[in-house]
Design an enzyme around this catalytic site. Structure first.
Site, mmCIF file in Angstrom:
data_model
loop_
_atom_site.group_PDB
_atom_site.id
_atom_site.type_symbol
_atom_site.label_atom_id
_atom_site.label_comp_id
_atom_site.label_asym_id
_atom_site.label_seq_id
_atom_site.Cartn_x
_atom_site.Cartn_y
_atom_site.Cartn_z
ATOM 1 N N ASN A 39 27.099 114.527 -14.147
ATOM 2 C CA ASN A 39 27.605 115.893 -14.281
ATOM 3 C C ASN A 39 28.488 115.931 -15.532
ATOM 4 O OD1 ASN A 39 28.825 118.373 -14.056
ATOM 5 N ND2 ASN A 39 29.989 117.878 -12.198
ATOM 6 N N TRP A 40 27.960 116.535 -16.580
ATOM 7 C CA TRP A 40 28.682 116.523 -17.863
ATOM 8 C C TRP A 40 29.783 117.583 -17.921
ATOM 9 C CZ3 TRP A 40 24.053 115.814 -21.863
ATOM 10 C CH2 TRP A 40 23.467 114.563 -21.628
ATOM 11 N N LYS A 41 29.849 118.418 -16.907
ATOM 12 C CA LYS A 41 30.891 119.470 -16.830
ATOM 13 C C LYS A 41 30.987 120.242 -18.148
ATOM 14 C CE LYS A 41 33.337 116.618 -13.542
ATOM 15 N NZ LYS A 41 34.528 116.464 -12.751
ATOM 16 N N HIS A 100 30.282 122.713 -6.266
ATOM 17 C CA HIS A 100 31.175 121.641 -6.728
ATOM 18 C C HIS A 100 32.617 122.058 -6.452
ATOM 19 C CE1 HIS A 100 33.292 118.935 -9.437
ATOM 20 N NE2 HIS A 100 32.207 118.175 -9.426
ATOM 21 N N GLU A 113 35.138 121.974 -8.169
ATOM 22 C CA GLU A 113 35.763 122.722 -9.270
ATOM 23 C C GLU A 113 35.339 124.191 -9.229
ATOM 24 O OE1 GLU A 113 34.495 120.089 -12.383
ATOM 25 O OE2 GLU A 113 35.879 118.557 -11.653
ATOM 26 N N GLU A 166 31.739 114.580 -1.942
ATOM 27 C CA GLU A 166 32.687 114.329 -3.020
ATOM 28 C C GLU A 166 34.103 114.641 -2.533
ATOM 29 O OE1 GLU A 166 30.707 114.524 -7.129
ATOM 30 O OE2 GLU A 166 31.353 116.538 -6.623
ATOM 31 N N GLY A 186 37.665 112.693 -10.577
ATOM 32 C CA GLY A 186 38.382 112.616 -11.846
ATOM 33 C C GLY A 186 39.757 111.978 -11.740
ATOM 34 N N SER A 240 34.912 109.467 -8.918
ATOM 35 C CA SER A 240 35.344 108.281 -9.653
ATOM 36 C C SER A 240 34.394 107.090 -9.512
ATOM 37 C CB SER A 240 36.775 107.889 -9.248
ATOM 38 O OG SER A 240 37.684 108.910 -9.640
ATOM 39 N N GLY A 272 33.033 111.679 -15.040
ATOM 40 C CA GLY A 272 33.571 111.009 -16.224
ATOM 41 C C GLY A 272 32.709 109.876 -16.757
HETATM 42 C C1 PEP Z 1 32.157 115.107 -10.296
HETATM 43 O O1 PEP Z 1 32.658 115.908 -11.052
HETATM 44 O O2 PEP Z 1 31.188 115.441 -9.609
HETATM 45 C C2 PEP Z 1 32.715 113.770 -10.246
HETATM 46 C C3 PEP Z 1 32.348 113.006 -9.270
HETATM 47 O O3 PEP Z 1 33.600 113.429 -11.241
HETATM 48 P P1 PEP Z 1 34.202 111.947 -11.522
HETATM 49 O O4 PEP Z 1 33.067 110.976 -11.432
HETATM 50 O O5 PEP Z 1 34.797 112.038 -12.886
HETATM 51 O O6 PEP Z 1 35.223 111.697 -10.457
#
Ligand code: PEP
Length: 250
Positions: free
Chosen positions: A9-11, A95, A97, A165, A171, A211, A233
């Site tokens: 997921n490049w956000k 998600h 976010e 998640e 993050g 993470s 990330g």
């Molecule tokens: C995500 O945004 O779906 C995610 C899992 O981010 P990260 O791996 O940076 O925690």
């Protein structure tokens, strides 16, 4: 029985040049005969450019979001048919976010899951508890509510992917212990079985996200109910993302 899936997921990162060069590095670095499916979810504006790099590779194009209406007077929105036209196969929905910054609730997430399925996309629907909810001992209750809102009476449920998640792990560098994640994944599968039947639950991919890094991926991916990863990330760096992909064992 289930083909694992690893999605980056490049956000809101990577403009045209950076997105294409990361996609190129992934195409070049990915091992043939992978035991898993792989996808990347770039920003909407670079989907087409990334699609042209991924063409002929085993990496699937994914979108980060979609609108629940296919087309019409919805300024700024992107409907499923527009994503399909660009070659998207998966779309991330709900998600944390989106839930946190864009006011998406269980009802909206459900509408988006339905829109994705109607349009021929496989939704990757995200669920997960916040830190406060976990500390209050409410993690399983919250996740059950979120999963039920998604799967109850859902047409096309067999194409759904769920991503667990925990919000406190996204993050933050704090990753769930493999056995804790496994317990939640098993609980999610049970909820799906109750609403959609055991065979659909057995076939459903449930990804872990939060993470995930090359160092912790092998431990997580070894768990029986963890069928891949949604990676934020670490997916922005070709070496890290490739290491996570290659941590999947048949
Ligand atoms: C995500 O945004 O779906 C995610 C899992 O981010 P990260 O791996 O940076 O925690």
């Amino acid at each position: 029985m289930r083909t694992p899936l690893v999605v980056g997921n490049w956000k809101l990162h990577l403009g045209l040049k950076d997105a294409q060069s990361l996609a190129r590095a992934l195409v070049q670095g990915i091992e043939p005969d992978l035991p898993c499916e792989v996808g990347v979810a770039p920003v909407f504006t670079v989907l087409q450019a990334v699609a042209s790099v991924l063409e002929g590779s085993p990496i699937a194009l994914c979108a980060q979001d979609l609108h629940w209406v296919d087309k019409g007077p919805y300024t700024g929105a992107v409907g499923a048919p527009f994503l399909v036209e660009l070659g998207c196969r998966y779309v991330i929905v709900g998600h944390s976010e989106r839930r946190q910054h864009f006011g998406e609730n269980d009802r909206i997430v459900r509408l988006k899951v339905e829109a994705a399925l109607r349009g021929g996309l496989a939704p990757i629907a995200c669920v997960g508890e916040s830190l406060t909810e976990r500390e209050r001992g409410e993690a399983f209750v919250v996740v059950r509510r979120q999963v039920e809102a998604i799967v109850e009476g859902l047409d096309g449920v067999e194409r759904l992917v769920i991503a667990y998640e925990p919000v406190w792990a996204i993050g933050t560098g704090k990753v769930a212990e493999p056995q804790d994640a496994q317990a939640m994944h098993a609980a999610i599968r049970e909820i799906v079985a109750r609403h959609a039947g055991q065979s659909i639950a057995n076939a459903m991919r449930i990804l872990y996200g939060g993470s995930v890094k090359p160092e912790n991926a092998p431990g997580l991916l070894r768990e029986p109910d963890i069928d891949g990863a949604l990676v934020g990330g670490a997916s922005l760096d070709a070496r890290s993302f490739l290491a996570i992909i290659h941590a999947v064992r048949p």
